[in-house]
Write a protein that holds these residues in place. Structure first.
Motif, PDB file in Angstrom:
ATOM      1  N   PHE A 118      26.899  13.353  24.115  1.00 50.33           N
ATOM      2  CA  PHE A 118      28.005  13.196  25.059  1.00 50.33           C
ATOM      3  C   PHE A 118      28.866  12.027  24.604  1.00 50.33           C
ATOM      4  O   PHE A 118      28.489  11.245  23.751  1.00 50.33           O
ATOM      5  CB  PHE A 118      27.504  13.005  26.498  1.00 50.33           C
ATOM      6  N   GLY A 119      30.019  11.933  25.219  1.00 52.81           N
ATOM      7  CA  GLY A 119      30.965  10.873  24.882  1.00 52.81           C
ATOM      8  C   GLY A 119      32.066  11.413  23.994  1.00 52.81           C
ATOM      9  O   GLY A 119      31.957  11.336  22.779  1.00 52.81           O
ATOM     10  N   SER A 120      33.067  11.992  24.616  1.00 51.81           N
ATOM     11  CA  SER A 120      34.190  12.545  23.875  1.00 51.81           C
ATOM     12  C   SER A 120      35.478  11.875  24.338  1.00 51.81           C
ATOM     13  O   SER A 120      35.569  11.401  25.480  1.00 51.81           O
ATOM     14  CB  SER A 120      34.317  14.053  24.115  1.00 51.81           C
ATOM     15  N   ASP A 126      32.219   6.472  32.567  1.00 49.24           N
ATOM     16  CA  ASP A 126      31.092   6.364  33.493  1.00 49.24           C
ATOM     17  C   ASP A 126      30.165   5.282  32.953  1.00 49.24           C
ATOM     18  O   ASP A 126      29.548   5.470  31.903  1.00 49.24           O
ATOM     19  CB  ASP A 126      30.357   7.696  33.597  1.00 49.24           C
ATOM     20  N   PRO A 127      30.043   4.153  33.645  1.00 46.99           N
ATOM     21  CA  PRO A 127      29.205   3.068  33.128  1.00 46.99           C
ATOM     22  C   PRO A 127      27.728   3.439  32.995  1.00 46.99           C
ATOM     23  O   PRO A 127      26.986   2.761  32.295  1.00 46.99           O
ATOM     24  CB  PRO A 127      29.402   1.939  34.145  1.00 46.99           C
ATOM     25  N   ASN A 128      27.308   4.523  33.644  1.00 49.13           N
ATOM     26  CA  ASN A 128      25.928   4.984  33.493  1.00 49.13           C
ATOM     27  C   ASN A 128      25.727   5.727  32.178  1.00 49.13           C
ATOM     28  O   ASN A 128      24.603   5.830  31.692  1.00 49.13           O
ATOM     29  CB  ASN A 128      25.536   5.898  34.648  1.00 49.13           C
ATOM     30  N   LEU A 129      26.810   6.268  31.614  1.00 48.10           N
ATOM     31  CA  LEU A 129      26.730   7.046  30.377  1.00 48.10           C
ATOM     32  C   LEU A 129      27.349   6.344  29.181  1.00 48.10           C
ATOM     33  O   LEU A 129      26.958   6.584  28.051  1.00 48.10           O
ATOM     34  CB  LEU A 129      27.438   8.400  30.554  1.00 48.10           C
ATOM     35  N   HIS A 130      28.347   5.523  29.452  1.00 42.21           N
ATOM     36  CA  HIS A 130      29.128   4.916  28.380  1.00 42.21           C
ATOM     37  C   HIS A 130      28.951   3.405  28.363  1.00 42.21           C
ATOM     38  O   HIS A 130      28.803   2.775  29.407  1.00 42.21           O
ATOM     39  CB  HIS A 130      30.619   5.232  28.560  1.00 42.21           C
ATOM     40  N   HIS A 131      29.006   2.855  27.166  1.00 44.53           N
ATOM     41  CA  HIS A 131      28.986   1.408  26.991  1.00 44.53           C
ATOM     42  C   HIS A 131      30.355   1.034  26.420  1.00 44.53           C
ATOM     43  O   HIS A 131      30.652   1.357  25.276  1.00 44.53           O
ATOM     44  CB  HIS A 131      27.861   0.995  26.037  1.00 44.53           C
ATOM     45  N   ALA A 132      31.173   0.396  27.236  1.00 44.93           N
ATOM     46  CA  ALA A 132      32.527   0.047  26.808  1.00 44.93           C
ATOM     47  C   ALA A 132      32.455  -1.191  25.923  1.00 44.93           C
ATOM     48  O   ALA A 132      32.011  -2.253  26.361  1.00 44.93           O
ATOM     49  CB  ALA A 132      33.413  -0.213  28.011  1.00 44.93           C
ATOM     50  N   ILE A 133      32.893  -1.044  24.670  1.00 47.21           N
ATOM     51  CA  ILE A 133      32.875  -2.205  23.773  1.00 47.21           C
ATOM     52  C   ILE A 133      34.280  -2.720  23.507  1.00 47.21           C
ATOM     53  O   ILE A 133      34.436  -3.770  22.897  1.00 47.21           O
ATOM     54  CB  ILE A 133      32.136  -1.892  22.451  1.00 47.21           C
ATOM     55  N   SER A 147      39.113   6.552  25.244  1.00 46.03           N
ATOM     56  CA  SER A 147      40.200   6.793  24.295  1.00 46.03           C
ATOM     57  C   SER A 147      39.719   6.788  22.846  1.00 46.03           C
ATOM     58  O   SER A 147      40.421   7.267  21.961  1.00 46.03           O
ATOM     59  CB  SER A 147      41.303   5.750  24.485  1.00 46.03           C
ATOM     60  N   LEU A 148      38.530   6.267  22.606  1.00 43.24           N
ATOM     61  CA  LEU A 148      37.973   6.241  21.255  1.00 43.24           C
ATOM     62  C   LEU A 148      36.451   6.188  21.366  1.00 43.24           C
ATOM     63  O   LEU A 148      35.904   5.488  22.219  1.00 43.24           O
ATOM     64  CB  LEU A 148      38.489   5.001  20.514  1.00 43.24           C
ATOM     65  N   VAL A 149      35.773   6.963  20.513  1.00 45.73           N
ATOM     66  CA  VAL A 149      34.309   6.990  20.519  1.00 45.73           C
ATOM     67  C   VAL A 149      33.820   6.359  19.223  1.00 45.73           C
ATOM     68  O   VAL A 149      34.122   6.848  18.142  1.00 45.73           O
ATOM     69  CB  VAL A 149      33.763   8.428  20.650  1.00 45.73           C
ATOM     70  N   PHE A 150      33.090   5.260  19.341  1.00 45.74           N
ATOM     71  CA  PHE A 150      32.530   4.593  18.171  1.00 45.74           C
ATOM     72  C   PHE A 150      31.180   5.196  17.786  1.00 45.74           C
ATOM     73  O   PHE A 150      30.840   5.289  16.617  1.00 45.74           O
ATOM     74  CB  PHE A 150      32.370   3.087  18.424  1.00 45.74           C
ATOM     75  N   PRO A 163      23.359   5.251  25.280  1.00 44.92           N
ATOM     76  CA  PRO A 163      24.709   5.419  25.839  1.00 44.92           C
ATOM     77  C   PRO A 163      25.738   5.527  24.711  1.00 44.92           C
ATOM     78  O   PRO A 163      25.518   5.066  23.606  1.00 44.92           O
ATOM     79  CB  PRO A 163      24.920   4.143  26.668  1.00 44.92           C
ATOM     80  N   ALA A 164      26.855   6.157  25.032  1.00 46.39           N
ATOM     81  CA  ALA A 164      27.936   6.280  24.060  1.00 46.39           C
ATOM     82  C   ALA A 164      28.687   4.947  23.979  1.00 46.39           C
ATOM     83  O   ALA A 164      28.957   4.328  25.013  1.00 46.39           O
ATOM     84  CB  ALA A 164      28.880   7.402  24.474  1.00 46.39           C
ATOM     85  N   MET A 165      29.006   4.527  22.778  1.00 48.07           N
ATOM     86  CA  MET A 165      29.796   3.304  22.565  1.00 48.07           C
ATOM     87  C   MET A 165      31.250   3.731  22.493  1.00 48.07           C
ATOM     88  O   MET A 165      31.640   4.502  21.592  1.00 48.07           O
ATOM     89  CB  MET A 165      29.397   2.631  21.259  1.00 48.07           C
ATOM     90  N   VAL A 166      32.077   3.262  23.440  1.00 48.75           N
ATOM     91  CA  VAL A 166      33.434   3.779  23.567  1.00 48.75           C
ATOM     92  C   VAL A 166      34.460   2.659  23.797  1.00 48.75           C
ATOM     93  O   VAL A 166      34.121   1.545  24.162  1.00 48.75           O
ATOM     94  CB  VAL A 166      33.532   4.790  24.719  1.00 48.75           C
ATOM     95  N   GLN A 167      35.710   3.058  23.595  1.00 53.23           N
ATOM     96  CA  GLN A 167      36.843   2.226  24.006  1.00 53.23           C
ATOM     97  C   GLN A 167      37.419   2.883  25.248  1.00 53.23           C
ATOM     98  O   GLN A 167      37.590   4.092  25.310  1.00 53.23           O
ATOM     99  CB  GLN A 167      37.898   2.197  22.906  1.00 53.23           C
TER     100      GLN A 167
END
Length: 170
Positions: A118-120, A126-133, A147-150, A163-167
């Motif tokens: 997941f993480g597109s 969703d802070p439960n699924l994504h880790h905003a970096i 807006s961006l998936v690392f 979790p997905a690392m995302v912007q």
């Protein structure tokens, strides 16, 4: 003599009544014992059913934890294959096909374990699924979206493996 006979009959009647009372009290005692035994059996059956269900849940949790642990160790390989596919854009077709074949085999292995990526881009954050970096600003109407998936995130059912690392765009 009739008085003696009457007394004797009265005594016999009293004895019969006492015996009947004793039998009734004994029957009541047996009924109470039977009811207590029945309640004990019902409680024991309910406790066993609860034990069986709890054991099943624990077994499922152990399996899920073991799969999660194993998958967590092979996720860097999946990430490397994704990076190799992106980097193979300028390579020969045979090289690209080889990398894609490996990536497809990895995806089939993850699918067989019910692991979902997941993480597109465009997903709601969703802070439960994504880790905003990182964060970026946008004038679009949509707020708090990826807006961006690392790095993709992975989960088994509701259990997050990574979790997905995302912007996130605000």
């Amino acid at each position: 003599m009739s008085d003696n006979k009457e007394k004797k009959e009265m005594e016999e009647n009293e004895i019969k009544e006492d015996e009947a009372l004793e039998k009734d009290s004994e029957a009541e005692k047996i009924k109470k014992d039977l009811e207590n035994t029945k309640n004990l059996l019902l409680r024991t059956a309910a406790e066993y059913d609860n034990f069986r269900k709890r054991s099943e849940r624990e077994k499922d949790a152990i399996y899920s934890n073991a799969v999660s642990s194993a998958v967590k160790n092979i996720l860097p390989l999946a990430d490397s294959l994704d990076a190799a596919i992106k980097a193979a854009e300028n390579e020969s077709e045979e090289y690209k096909k080889g990398i894609e074949l490996l990536a497809n085999q990895m995806q089939k292995a993850l699918d067989s374990l019910d692991v979902e990526a997941f993480g597109s881009i465009g997903d709601d954050f969703d802070p439960n699924l994504h880790h905003a970096i990182s964060h970026s600003e946008s004038d679009e109407e949509k707020q708090n979206f990826v807006s961006l998936v690392f790095q993709k995130g992975y989960k088994i059912g509701d259990k997050i493996i990574r979790p997905a690392m995302v912007q996130v765009t605000n």
